[in-house]
Every structure is written in structure tokens, then in C-alpha cells.
Design a protein around this motif. Structure first.
Motif, PDB file in Angstrom:
ATOM      1  N   SER A   1       0.839  -1.210   0.000  1.00 35.30           N
ATOM      2  CA  SER A   1       0.000   0.000   0.000  1.00 35.30           C
ATOM      3  C   SER A   1       0.870   1.254   0.000  1.00 35.30           C
ATOM      4  O   SER A   1       0.627   2.188  -0.757  1.00 35.30           O
ATOM      5  CB  SER A   1      -0.929   0.004   1.214  1.00 35.30           C
TER       6      SER A   1
ATOM      7  N   SER B   1       0.985   3.952  -3.071  1.00 31.57           N
ATOM      8  CA  SER B   1       0.316   5.232  -2.871  1.00 31.57           C
ATOM      9  C   SER B   1       1.187   6.294  -2.192  1.00 31.57           C
ATOM     10  O   SER B   1       0.848   7.466  -2.214  1.00 31.57           O
ATOM     11  CB  SER B   1      -0.956   5.031  -2.035  1.00 31.57           C
TER      12      SER B   1
ATOM     13  N   THR C   1      -2.890   3.673   4.130  1.00 32.98           N
ATOM     14  CA  THR C   1      -4.306   4.012   4.218  1.00 32.98           C
ATOM     15  C   THR C   1      -4.959   3.254   5.376  1.00 32.98           C
ATOM     16  O   THR C   1      -4.436   2.226   5.825  1.00 32.98           O
ATOM     17  CB  THR C   1      -5.043   3.641   2.919  1.00 32.98           C
TER      18      THR C   1
END
Length: 176
Positions: free
Chosen positions: A41, A45, A49
Motif C-alpha cells: 500500500s 500510494s 491508508t
């Protein structure tokens, strides 16, 4: 940092971690759930998150269960080489922990959806719950009867461990 957690867990698993049954219990999830889900993740990104935190917890409990149940057939060889895990210390308690980790994994899904970090479709991962209930029940029965864990139960455990995050991930993709 994610890679470091996974690498340290891997390097220390057979050494210092292996002497402490509680660390043996959670090391697989720390080695897979946090680095693999959280790390991917972060790499994709640039930040972690809330959905990846919930998914990391889901994988944490499920991967711990995978190795916990697989310690039952290895009980005597593990004891012979000086390992310390819950299956050696108390098969009954290990079976209860196995059931508890299933409950906690599904609770993670519910809380992830409730907190709105995961979409409502995230509950699709719970489609595996009946298989988990059967695997937990059969594990409890085998331990109570001092019987080996069946290959069917081990296979059901693998199915839950693989299919639950898969279905939950599909739900995340459907919500995009």
C-alpha cells in the motif's frame, strides 16, 4: 521499515522468537500481514491508508492461524528440537486461540466496514466464515479426542486464509 519488519521476523524466527510461544504465535502475521499488505500500500500510494491497516490486521490473524494449525502435525518434531509454541505447551489452548483468531479476523472485516475504511462490499470476505467454523469445530474435536488434525481441516484452514483476503480485495476493487 516494512521490509525490515519482515526481514527481522524471518531472520529471528528460528532463533530468539522460537523460544517464546507468544512470539511464535504472532510472528507469521507480523512477517506477512504488516510488511506485505502495508508495504505494498505504501509503495503504491506513498502513504498507509486506513483500508491497508484493516487488511493488514486481517492477514495478520489469518496467517497466524495458518502456521498455528500447521504446528499440530509437527508437535513432536518441534518439541524434539526445542521449539516453544502453544501446540506443544497446550494443544487445547492452541485450538482455542485458533478459533479466537478466526473470530478476530472476521471482526476486523466488520470493524473495517463500520469505520468506513472498507466498503460495505468488504463483508464479501466473510463468505468463508462457514468453512472457518467447520475448521475450528473439527480442530476442537480432534484436540479433545487426542486425534490428529485431519488433512481436510488443514485444507479448510488454507482455503480460509487465502480466500478471505482475496474476496475482501475484490470488494475493494469493486468499490473503485
Amino acid at each position: 521499515p516494512f521490509g525490515a519488519v519482515g526481514l527481522l521476523t524471518l531472520l529471528l524466527y528460528s532463533g530468539p522468537i522460537g523460544r517464546y510461544r507468544s512470539l511464535v504465535l504472532i510472528a507469521p502475521g507480523l512477517g506477512f500481514g504488516v510488511p506485505m499488505v502495508g508495504g505494498v500500500s505504501y509503495l503504491l500510494s506513498g502513504y498507509v491508508t486506513s483500508a491497508s491497516v484493516w487488511m493488514s490486521l486481517l492477514v495478520f490473524f489469518l496467517v497466524n492461524n495458518l502456521l498455528l494449525l500447521n504446528q499440530f502435525p509437527d508437535r513432536e518434531p518441534d518439541r524434539a528440537v526445542g521449539r516453544n509454541n502453544w501446540v506443544i505447551a497446550s494443544p487445547r489452548r492452541a485450538a482455542h486461540i485458533h478459533s479466537l483468531f478466526y473470530v478476530l479476523a472476521y471482526l476486523v472485516l466488520v470493524l473495517g466496514v463500520w469505520s468506513e475504511a472498507l466498503p460495505i462490499w468488504g463483508l464479501l470476505g466473510a463468505v468463508t466464515a462457514p468453512v472457518a467454523v467447520i475448521a475450528a469445530r473439527d480442530t476442537q474435536r480432534a484436540v479433545a479426542n487426542r486425534a490428529p488434525i485431519s488433512h481436510a481441516t488443514l485444507g479448510q484452514n488454507v482455503l480460509v486464509v487465502l480466500a478471505t483476503p482475496l474476496f475482501t480485495s475484490l470488494a475493494l476493487l469493486m468499490s473503485c
